[in-house]
Design a protein around this motif. Sequence first.
Motif, short mmCIF file in Angstrom:
data_model
loop_
_atom_site.label_atom_id
_atom_site.label_comp_id
_atom_site.label_asym_id
_atom_site.label_seq_id
_atom_site.Cartn_x
_atom_site.Cartn_y
_atom_site.Cartn_z
N ARG A 82 36.57 24.68 -2.50
CA ARG A 82 37.11 25.79 -1.92
C ARG A 82 38.80 25.09 -1.22
O ARG A 82 38.54 23.91 -0.91
CB ARG A 82 36.35 26.03 -0.59
CG ARG A 82 35.14 27.26 -1.13
CD ARG A 82 33.98 27.77 0.43
NE ARG A 82 33.13 28.40 -0.41
CZ ARG A 82 32.44 28.94 0.24
NH1 ARG A 82 32.81 29.02 1.91
NH2 ARG A 82 31.70 30.08 -0.01
N SER A 83 40.07 26.03 -1.09
CA SER A 83 40.84 25.34 -0.81
C SER A 83 40.89 24.83 0.64
O SER A 83 40.22 25.69 1.10
CB SER A 83 42.18 25.95 -1.31
OG SER A 83 43.32 25.91 -0.83
N TYR B 269 42.88 27.67 3.12
CA TYR B 269 42.55 29.30 2.82
C TYR B 269 41.68 30.08 3.90
O TYR B 269 40.87 28.96 5.12
CB TYR B 269 40.98 29.42 2.30
CG TYR B 269 40.78 30.68 2.01
CD1 TYR B 269 40.95 32.02 1.29
CD2 TYR B 269 39.57 31.71 2.48
CE1 TYR B 269 40.40 33.32 1.09
CE2 TYR B 269 39.29 32.84 3.34
CZ TYR B 269 40.42 33.52 2.38
OH TYR B 269 39.49 35.12 2.67
N ARG C 93 40.00 32.21 6.64
CA ARG C 93 38.83 33.17 6.93
C ARG C 93 40.12 34.91 7.27
O ARG C 93 40.71 35.09 8.70
CB ARG C 93 38.41 33.41 7.84
CG ARG C 93 36.96 31.80 7.29
CD ARG C 93 36.19 31.75 8.78
NE ARG C 93 35.13 32.93 8.41
CZ ARG C 93 33.89 33.32 7.61
NH1 ARG C 93 33.93 31.86 6.86
NH2 ARG C 93 33.15 34.05 7.24
N ASP D 232 35.33 37.89 2.56
CA ASP D 232 35.87 35.92 2.52
C ASP D 232 36.15 35.09 0.97
O ASP D 232 35.87 34.39 0.45
CB ASP D 232 35.77 35.14 4.12
CG ASP D 232 36.26 35.63 4.40
OD1 ASP D 232 37.84 35.36 4.26
OD2 ASP D 232 36.37 35.38 5.87
N GLU D 233 34.92 35.89 0.93
CA GLU D 233 33.52 35.33 -0.26
C GLU D 233 34.32 35.79 -1.56
O GLU D 233 34.28 34.81 -2.27
CB GLU D 233 31.55 35.62 0.37
CG GLU D 233 31.09 34.54 1.24
CD GLU D 233 31.11 33.84 0.59
OE1 GLU D 233 31.06 32.89 -0.32
OE2 GLU D 233 31.27 32.76 1.79
N ASN E 29 36.74 36.07 -1.97
CA ASN E 29 38.22 35.74 -2.04
C ASN E 29 37.93 33.81 -2.53
O ASN E 29 38.79 33.59 -3.43
CB ASN E 29 38.99 35.16 -0.62
CG ASN E 29 39.47 36.91 -0.49
OD1 ASN E 29 39.84 37.58 -1.48
ND2 ASN E 29 39.35 37.14 0.92
N HIS E 30 37.05 33.55 -1.78
CA HIS E 30 36.81 31.95 -2.71
C HIS E 30 36.75 31.63 -4.03
O HIS E 30 37.18 31.13 -4.65
CB HIS E 30 35.57 31.52 -1.07
CG HIS E 30 36.16 30.90 0.09
ND1 HIS E 30 36.75 30.09 0.55
CD2 HIS E 30 35.90 31.57 0.82
CE1 HIS E 30 37.08 29.75 1.16
NE2 HIS E 30 36.53 30.84 2.33
N ALA E 31 35.60 32.69 -4.83
CA ALA E 31 35.72 33.07 -5.82
C ALA E 31 37.39 33.14 -6.70
O ALA E 31 37.33 32.32 -7.13
CB ALA E 31 34.17 34.10 -6.37
N VAL F 37 40.05 31.69 -5.67
CA VAL F 37 40.48 30.97 -5.08
C VAL F 37 39.76 30.15 -6.41
O VAL F 37 41.27 28.82 -6.42
CB VAL F 37 40.54 30.27 -3.88
CG1 VAL F 37 41.75 29.44 -3.30
CG2 VAL F 37 41.55 32.19 -2.88
N GLU F 38 39.04 29.63 -6.48
CA GLU F 38 38.38 28.39 -6.69
C GLU F 38 38.77 28.93 -8.69
O GLU F 38 39.12 27.87 -8.65
CB GLU F 38 36.67 28.26 -7.07
CG GLU F 38 36.65 27.84 -5.63
CD GLU F 38 35.10 28.43 -5.64
OE1 GLU F 38 34.02 28.35 -6.05
OE2 GLU F 38 34.36 27.95 -4.03
N GLU G 6 42.06 27.54 -9.43
CA GLU G 6 42.38 26.36 -8.74
C GLU G 6 42.03 25.52 -10.18
O GLU G 6 42.64 24.33 -10.67
CB GLU G 6 41.56 25.84 -7.52
CG GLU G 6 42.07 26.32 -6.48
CD GLU G 6 41.30 25.65 -5.27
OE1 GLU G 6 40.22 25.40 -5.22
OE2 GLU G 6 42.01 25.19 -4.02
#
Length: 283
Positions: free
Chosen positions: A2-3, A6, A8, A35-36, A38-40, A42-43, A46
Motif C-alpha cells: 500500500r502506498s 494514500y 483515508r 478505502d479498501e 481504492n487501495h486495491a 492503487v496497488e 503501482e
Amino acid sequence: MRSPDYTRLAAQLPAVYQDDAVSFAQVDAYLGLADELNHAIVERLEDLPLTLGPDAVLRWPADLPYDAGADALLAAYLDTYDQVASWASYAFPASWGRDEAGLTRRREYLARSARLWRRRGTPRGFLSWFTLYFGVSTPHLPYLLEHYKAPGAGITGRPYTATLFVPGTTDFAPWGRREEVADFVDRYAPAHVDIRVCFVDPDLFASVVLATPPTLPANPSGPEVTAYAAAVANFQADLNGLLCSVVSVVSHASGIHIYECIDEGRPIDRLDVGLLPTDTPGE
C-alpha cells in the motif's frame, strides 16, 4: 504494498465530523469499505510499471504457467508491449521482428517514448527517433542539415528545406530498406519542412565539412572575430557546394536494372516486391 501517500476518505472530511468520536468511528468504518477498493486500485497502479512498462521483461507474466517455454514467454512479452503501444495508437514497424531483437527494440521505444514525444517536431527529436527506428548507432549516425545554415542559390534558396545524410552502410543497401527510410521521413519530418534523403559514402562523415564547424573562442580579440567570420563564410560555402552536388550512392548490385545486364542473365527484382512479370518461378 500500500502506498504511504494514500489518505483515508474519513480523514478528508471537515474537522467538525471528529467532534463526536463514536460517530466518527462509525463514519470511518463505513468509508473504510471504499478505502479498501481504492487501495486495491492503487496497488494495481503501482504494479503497472513492472507489468506493462519497459521493465516488464524483468518479471514472469502473471497469467503464464512456469512451464510454458521460451516461445510462449517471448510471445507474452511482445503482446504486452503491443498492448501498451496501442494506447498511443502506435503500431510497431514490421521491420522490428517478433524475436528477441525486436523485443529489445520495443522495450527501448517504451523507455524513450515520453522523451521522443516531448521533442517531436524538432531536428534533434527527429534524429533520435530515426536512430531508434532503424537501430542506427555510432559511428553511422545520420546528419540532418537544415538549408538555412548554408545560405546561397539553388536548393538552399528554398525556405523550410533540409537534407538528411544517411551513411550508405550494408543495412541500407536493399531498395526496400531505402524506401522505408523515405516513408519514415515523409511521415515523421518536422511539420512544414521538406526533407530529401541522400545515402552517402560513410567516409563523408569524417570530412571537415560535417565534422568540425567553426567556433568562436572565449573572450575573442578583434582579429579572432574577423577570422571566425571568414571561417563561417567558408563553412557555409562548403555546405552549399555539398548540398548542390551530393547524390545518393547506390551500388550496381543494389540498383534497378533494365534487361539482363548482370546476374547471369536472370531478371532480378530489385524493388523487393515480388517476382517480375517475365520471371518464371523455380528458375
